[in-house]
Design a protein around this motif. Structure first.
Motif, PDB file in Angstrom:
ATOM      1  N   THR A 144      33.340  -9.830   8.071  1.00  0.00           N
ATOM      2  CA  THR A 144      32.089 -10.406   8.258  1.00  0.00           C
ATOM      3  C   THR A 144      30.989  -9.174   8.582  1.00  0.00           C
ATOM      4  OG1 THR A 144      32.786 -10.225  10.971  1.00  0.00           O
ATOM      5  CG2 THR A 144      32.992 -12.326   9.454  1.00  0.00           C
ATOM      6  N   ASP A 145      31.395  -8.203   9.038  1.00  0.00           N
ATOM      7  CA  ASP A 145      30.531  -6.904   9.214  1.00  0.00           C
ATOM      8  C   ASP A 145      29.757  -6.785   7.564  1.00  0.00           C
ATOM      9  OD1 ASP A 145      31.112  -6.621  11.704  1.00  0.00           O
ATOM     10  OD2 ASP A 145      32.127  -4.715  11.184  1.00  0.00           O
ATOM     11  N   GLY A 146      30.436  -7.023   6.671  1.00  0.00           N
ATOM     12  CA  GLY A 146      29.922  -6.646   5.509  1.00  0.00           C
ATOM     13  C   GLY A 146      28.664  -7.807   4.920  1.00  0.00           C
ATOM     14  N   MET A 147      28.783  -8.813   5.790  1.00  0.00           N
ATOM     15  CA  MET A 147      27.765 -10.008   5.805  1.00  0.00           C
ATOM     16  C   MET A 147      26.562  -9.503   6.419  1.00  0.00           C
ATOM     17  SD  MET A 147      30.091 -13.070   5.728  1.00  0.00           S
ATOM     18  CE  MET A 147      31.693 -13.372   4.893  1.00  0.00           C
ATOM     19  N   GLN A 148      26.542  -8.614   7.390  1.00  0.00           N
ATOM     20  CA  GLN A 148      25.527  -8.380   8.513  1.00  0.00           C
ATOM     21  C   GLN A 148      24.783  -7.067   8.510  1.00  0.00           C
ATOM     22  OE1 GLN A 148      28.251  -8.652  11.747  1.00  0.00           O
ATOM     23  NE2 GLN A 148      28.454 -10.991  11.677  1.00  0.00           N
ATOM     24  N   GLU A 149      23.863  -6.881   9.114  1.00  0.00           N
ATOM     25  CA  GLU A 149      23.040  -5.721   9.244  1.00  0.00           C
ATOM     26  C   GLU A 149      22.880  -5.433  10.787  1.00  0.00           C
ATOM     27  OE1 GLU A 149      19.505  -6.481   7.012  1.00  0.00           O
ATOM     28  OE2 GLU A 149      20.514  -5.934   5.220  1.00  0.00           O
ATOM     29  N   SER A 150      23.523  -4.620  11.450  1.00  0.00           N
ATOM     30  CA  SER A 150      23.240  -4.159  12.925  1.00  0.00           C
ATOM     31  C   SER A 150      21.740  -3.716  13.160  1.00  0.00           C
ATOM     32  CB  SER A 150      24.456  -3.259  13.176  1.00  0.00           C
ATOM     33  OG  SER A 150      24.234  -3.088  14.697  1.00  0.00           O
ATOM     34  N   PRO A 151      21.389  -4.088  14.405  1.00  0.00           N
ATOM     35  CA  PRO A 151      20.136  -3.863  14.916  1.00  0.00           C
ATOM     36  C   PRO A 151      20.354  -2.464  15.721  1.00  0.00           C
ATOM     37  CG  PRO A 151      21.001  -5.476  16.204  1.00  0.00           C
ATOM     38  CD  PRO A 151      21.865  -5.518  14.986  1.00  0.00           C
ATOM     39  N   ILE A 152      21.578  -2.078  15.850  1.00  0.00           N
ATOM     40  CA  ILE A 152      21.878  -0.749  16.654  1.00  0.00           C
ATOM     41  C   ILE A 152      21.906   0.357  15.979  1.00  0.00           C
ATOM     42  CG2 ILE A 152      23.746   0.265  18.051  1.00  0.00           C
ATOM     43  CD1 ILE A 152      23.064  -2.437  19.187  1.00  0.00           C
ATOM     44  N   PRO A 153      21.091   1.350  16.132  1.00  0.00           N
ATOM     45  CA  PRO A 153      20.734   2.691  15.333  1.00  0.00           C
ATOM     46  C   PRO A 153      22.398   3.455  15.612  1.00  0.00           C
ATOM     47  CG  PRO A 153      19.063   2.478  17.015  1.00  0.00           C
ATOM     48  CD  PRO A 153      19.857   1.240  17.387  1.00  0.00           C
ATOM     49  N   GLY A 154      22.759   3.847  14.328  1.00  0.00           N
ATOM     50  CA  GLY A 154      23.939   4.444  14.102  1.00  0.00           C
ATOM     51  C   GLY A 154      25.223   3.788  14.003  1.00  0.00           C
TER      52      GLY A 154
END
Length: 115
Positions: free
Chosen positions: A84-94
């Motif tokens: 699922t992480d591969g489907m997402q983009e995190s708004p958290i820097p780093g």
């Protein structure tokens, strides 16, 4: 002790909308069991049909950090997060992923609640 209410956001890649909805329509039983064992209840994920996923849940345990470490230690959960992480983009820097780094989903501050 009343449940702790938690809300989070992450961004969904436009190319992954169908796959994300499909995998969440069939969450792996091992992942669901670990969620229960880690004292997470009333868990929902919403999609704004553009790019933001909004999750909310209640934590009913007494050791949130310990339960989250137990969640991270489960190999099937880590496999799920890898998918699922591969489907997402995190708004958290780093941010590097759900299992490592400073976090993946951004935790939101609650500004109003009415029971």
């Amino acid at each position: 002790m009343p449940p702790r209410r938690i809300a989070q956001i992450v961004h969904l890649k436009p190319s992954a909308v169908s796959a994300y909805k499909e995998c969440h329509a069939n969450v792996w039983p091992e992942v669901l069991q670990q969620i229960d064992e880690c004292n997470i209840r009333d868990y929902s994920i919403f999609f704004d049909n553009e790019r933001t996923l909004f999750a909310t849940f209640k934590y009913t345990g007494e050791d949130f950090e310990g339960d989250m470490q137990r969640m991270k230690a489960n190999p099937k959960v880590r496999e799920w997060w890898g998918m699922t992480d591969g489907m997402q983009e995190s708004p958290i820097p780093g941010a590097v992923g759900s299992a490592e780094g400073p976090g993946w989903w951004k935790v939101l501050d609650e500004v109003f609640y009415k029971e």
